[in-house]
Scaffold this motif. Structure first.
Motif, PDB file in Angstrom:
ATOM      1  N   SER A 340     -28.175 -34.472  74.174  1.00 23.73           N
ATOM      2  CA  SER A 340     -27.001 -34.005  74.916  1.00 23.73           C
ATOM      3  C   SER A 340     -25.732 -34.119  74.068  1.00 23.73           C
ATOM      4  CB  SER A 340     -26.859 -34.772  76.233  1.00 23.73           C
ATOM      5  OG  SER A 340     -26.526 -36.112  75.965  1.00 23.73           O
ATOM      6  N   GLU A 341     -25.731 -35.098  73.141  1.00 20.97           N
ATOM      7  CA  GLU A 341     -24.573 -35.210  72.253  1.00 20.97           C
ATOM      8  C   GLU A 341     -24.609 -34.176  71.131  1.00 20.97           C
ATOM      9  OE1 GLU A 341     -24.323 -39.297  70.862  1.00 20.97           O
ATOM     10  OE2 GLU A 341     -24.858 -39.945  72.899  1.00 20.97           O
ATOM     11  N   HIS A 342     -25.802 -33.804  70.728  1.00 14.10           N
ATOM     12  CA  HIS A 342     -25.959 -32.844  69.620  1.00 14.10           C
ATOM     13  C   HIS A 342     -26.865 -31.709  70.066  1.00 14.10           C
ATOM     14  CE1 HIS A 342     -24.238 -35.666  66.672  1.00 14.10           C
ATOM     15  NE2 HIS A 342     -24.853 -36.586  67.380  1.00 14.10           N
ATOM     16  N   PRO A 343     -26.326 -30.803  70.864  1.00 12.20           N
ATOM     17  CA  PRO A 343     -27.175 -29.700  71.306  1.00 12.20           C
ATOM     18  C   PRO A 343     -27.636 -28.926  70.073  1.00 12.20           C
ATOM     19  CG  PRO A 343     -24.986 -29.621  72.344  1.00 12.20           C
ATOM     20  CD  PRO A 343     -24.923 -30.648  71.282  1.00 12.20           C
ATOM     21  N   GLY A 344     -28.880 -28.569  70.054  1.00 15.55           N
ATOM     22  CA  GLY A 344     -29.363 -27.820  68.893  1.00 15.55           C
ATOM     23  C   GLY A 344     -29.944 -28.699  67.805  1.00 15.55           C
ATOM     24  N   ALA A 345     -29.840 -30.028  67.978  1.00 10.25           N
ATOM     25  CA  ALA A 345     -30.428 -30.911  66.973  1.00 10.25           C
ATOM     26  C   ALA A 345     -31.945 -30.860  67.083  1.00 10.25           C
ATOM     27  CB  ALA A 345     -29.933 -32.325  67.171  1.00 10.25           C
ATOM     28  N   LEU A 346     -32.608 -31.178  65.959  1.00 12.91           N
ATOM     29  CA  LEU A 346     -34.068 -31.200  65.958  1.00 12.91           C
ATOM     30  C   LEU A 346     -34.531 -32.646  65.866  1.00 12.91           C
ATOM     31  CD1 LEU A 346     -34.725 -28.312  63.438  1.00 12.91           C
ATOM     32  CD2 LEU A 346     -35.112 -28.278  65.904  1.00 12.91           C
ATOM     33  N   PHE A 347     -35.699 -32.904  66.433  1.00  9.51           N
ATOM     34  CA  PHE A 347     -36.263 -34.253  66.379  1.00  9.51           C
ATOM     35  C   PHE A 347     -37.592 -34.168  65.655  1.00  9.51           C
ATOM     36  CE2 PHE A 347     -33.072 -34.223  69.527  1.00  9.51           C
ATOM     37  CZ  PHE A 347     -32.484 -35.476  69.460  1.00  9.51           C
ATOM     38  N   ILE A 348     -37.672 -34.852  64.538  1.00 14.53           N
ATOM     39  CA  ILE A 348     -38.838 -34.669  63.667  1.00 14.53           C
ATOM     40  C   ILE A 348     -39.386 -36.001  63.153  1.00 14.53           C
ATOM     41  CG2 ILE A 348     -37.914 -32.468  62.817  1.00 14.53           C
ATOM     42  CD1 ILE A 348     -37.514 -34.088  60.080  1.00 14.53           C
ATOM     43  N   SER A 349     -40.539 -35.929  62.528  1.00 11.01           N
ATOM     44  CA  SER A 349     -41.049 -37.046  61.747  1.00 11.01           C
ATOM     45  C   SER A 349     -41.477 -36.504  60.398  1.00 11.01           C
ATOM     46  CB  SER A 349     -42.231 -37.708  62.458  1.00 11.01           C
ATOM     47  OG  SER A 349     -42.916 -38.532  61.533  1.00 11.01           O
ATOM     48  N   ALA A 350     -40.725 -36.869  59.385  1.00 12.66           N
ATOM     49  CA  ALA A 350     -41.075 -36.405  58.032  1.00 12.66           C
ATOM     50  C   ALA A 350     -42.399 -37.028  57.623  1.00 12.66           C
ATOM     51  CB  ALA A 350     -39.981 -36.789  57.040  1.00 12.66           C
ATOM     52  N   LEU A 351     -42.652 -38.216  58.151  1.00 11.45           N
ATOM     53  CA  LEU A 351     -43.864 -38.949  57.796  1.00 11.45           C
ATOM     54  C   LEU A 351     -45.105 -38.265  58.349  1.00 11.45           C
ATOM     55  CD1 LEU A 351     -44.289 -41.696  56.315  1.00 11.45           C
ATOM     56  CD2 LEU A 351     -44.668 -42.678  58.576  1.00 11.45           C
ATOM     57  N   ARG A 352     -45.061 -37.915  59.644  1.00  5.45           N
ATOM     58  CA  ARG A 352     -46.229 -37.320  60.294  1.00  5.45           C
ATOM     59  C   ARG A 352     -46.224 -35.799  60.277  1.00  5.45           C
ATOM     60  NH1 ARG A 352     -47.212 -41.204  64.722  1.00  5.45           N
ATOM     61  NH2 ARG A 352     -47.608 -43.142  63.587  1.00  5.45           N
ATOM     62  N   GLY A 353     -45.098 -35.222  59.897  1.00  6.20           N
ATOM     63  CA  GLY A 353     -45.030 -33.762  59.869  1.00  6.20           C
ATOM     64  C   GLY A 353     -44.637 -33.148  61.201  1.00  6.20           C
ATOM     65  N   GLU A 354     -44.307 -33.978  62.161  1.00  2.00           N
ATOM     66  CA  GLU A 354     -43.925 -33.494  63.486  1.00  2.00           C
ATOM     67  C   GLU A 354     -42.612 -32.707  63.443  1.00  2.00           C
ATOM     68  OE1 GLU A 354     -44.417 -37.002  65.961  1.00  2.00           O
ATOM     69  OE2 GLU A 354     -43.295 -35.942  67.539  1.00  2.00           O
ATOM     70  N   GLY A 355     -42.591 -31.574  64.106  1.00  2.00           N
ATOM     71  CA  GLY A 355     -41.344 -30.815  64.245  1.00  2.00           C
ATOM     72  C   GLY A 355     -40.938 -30.010  63.016  1.00  2.00           C
TER      73      GLY A 355
END
Ligand code: GDP
Ligand code: MG
Length: 433
Positions: A340-355
């Motif tokens: 909600s603070e950063h609309p458009g932000a992505l949530f990822i895991s560089a380690l697992r490859g998520e997102g």
């Protein structure tokens, strides 16, 4: 090699001293102190305690008043600290005064950051730049009694009891080394300029990965480009190894550059030294701002990176905000908060490859935005526009007509306003003639 190197002593336990001056915003000293804690821990030095001193004005001898200095020293002894780290810069004289007074290693934020950069420097240029910044920092401090890192190289600080002759000798060696580093650096910078110019000739879009130290920038670069060839093996022969090419789902190629961590109050010597490296950020078509979602200070990290970008004049660049390490996040409600603070932000895991699929898809969107395929007819008297478009490197074909210059090409989004009255057609440019 320096004779002084044998006299190094590694420190392990620190007392951190933050300073709140009247000129600082309320709470700023505390905030900086929290950041310093992280920086020091980054060097594998245990932070035993922190203390914040409200200071009306800096004092010449110990930075703080004599009474306060005694208090700090007693505190350090009590908790078994072997190093005191000041968040404010200490002059070489203040540092010597302290070390003579307390018989304990005393350093400041600048030195901590210099050491972190030295550990992280990977490219030849970075190694040279940090080496130079460090030499220049230590030259007026050669008389110091302690140094805190055994692995410190070349910085040269004299051991206790060394005579003036030794000091003179050290100074001469350090000066020689500084001159040598400057020469090497000049060569490397020239090489890099040649590479950059070569790259600009064939306009491949570039993106820089920015963000606070330890956010996962390098991991992301590695993960995203793991299956692709190192840029240096291909088109861009001897490119900086931290730049790699990323092939997007539609076959388009982006050059991704890793950057050094962003921290507050970067030592001036380093800002200068890294200007060339950070120029990649200024020239990038867009930025990927990586943040550690699990970190309690993630909001401060966001602000810090933004303020460094502001200093570089790159804060208005198109930016993908990416919260990394979601695999380690226990409290999932945090994601909703940050979203909600950063609309458009992505949530990822560089380690697992998520997102990461979503991330590359967003890169494609950004590139489409940054490159407008246009057909234009520019009147001859608007040479300003024509030369601007030439500089963008995106012109694919041009015909001199009576009414003006007829152009087809792919242009950066920022020229959109400029060329709007002269658009003939919007859309994919025809194949090159
Ligand atoms: P940089 O300083 O921003 O380049 O950060 P690094 O890429 O060096 O990563 C810092 C640390 O975070 C390393 O120990 C990584 O293994 C770890 N890390 C990076 N990405 C992730 C992630 O997605 N999940 C977890 N759990 N750890 C990560
Ligand atoms: Mg890194």
């Amino acid at each position: 090699m320096f004779s002084v190197e044998d006299n190094r002593k590694k420190v392990e336990r620190a007392l951190l001293v933050g300073i709140q001056l009247p000129s600082m915003a309320p709470g700023e000293g505390e905030e900086l102190l929290r950041e310093l804690t992280e920086l020091v821990e980054n060097l594998d030095i245990q932070v035993m305690a922190t203390t914040l001193v409200n200071l009306r004005a800096p004092q010449s001898r110990y930075l703080v008043g004599t009474g306060k200095a005694e208090e700090i020293l007693a505190h350090a002894r009590e908790i078994g600290a072997d190093v005191i780290v000041f968040d404010e810069d200490l002059s070489p004289a203040q540092q010597r005064n302290w070390e003579a007074f307390g018989e304990i290693c005393v350093i400041d934020r600048q030195e901590v950051i210099l050491d972190i950069f030295a550990e992280r420097a990977q490219t030849r240029e970075a190694v040279l730049q940090v080496g130079l910044a460090r030499m220049e920092y230590s030259l007026p401090r050669l008389k110091r009694a302690w140094t805190h890192l055994s692995r410190q190289r070349g910085g040269g600080t004299g051991a206790r009891g060394q005579g003036e002759t030794q000091l003179e000798e050290d100074r001469r060696l350090v000066n020689q080394r500084i001159a040598q580093l400057r020469r090497n650096l000049k060569e490397v910078v020239q090489q890099r300029d040649v590479q950059r110019r070569r790259r600009l000739k064939k306009p491949v879009p570039t993106a820089s990965i920015v963000g606070y130290t330890n956010a996962g920038k390098s991991s992301l670069l590695n993960r995203l480009t793991a299956s692709t060839v190192l840029a240096e093996d291909k088109l861009f022969a001897t490119l900086d190894p931290t730049t790699r090419q990323l092939e997007l789902p539609d076959g388009q190629v982006v050059l991704l550059t890793d950057t050094v961590g962003f921290v507050r109050r970067l030592p001036h010597a380093l800002v200068e030294a890294f200007k060339a490296t950070l120029e990649e950020v200024v020239h990038a078509d867009f930025l990927i701002h990586v943040l550690d979602v699990t970190h309690p200070e993630v909001r401060h990290h966001f602000e810090t990176t933004l303020s460094v970008l502001r200093e570089l004049g790159a804060d208005t660049k198109r930016t993908l905000t990416v919260f990394n390490k979601v695999d380690r996040l226990e409290d999932r409600s945090r994601i909703e908060q940050l979203r909600s603070e950063h609309p458009g932000a992505l949530f990822i895991s560089a380690l697992r490859g998520e997102g990461l699929d979503e991330l590359t898809a967003r890169c494609l969107d950004l590139l489409a935005e940054t490159s407008l395929p246009l057909e234009l007819l520019i009147p001859h008297d608007r040479y300003d526009i024509i030369s601007r478009l030439h500089r963008s490197g995106g012109i694919r074909s041009q015909d001199m007509l009576d009414e003006g210059l007829h152009l087809r090409g792919v242009f950066p989004a920022e020229v959109a306003g400029l060329v709007k009255p002269y658009i003939v057609k919007n859309g994919r440019p025809q194949e090159e003639e």
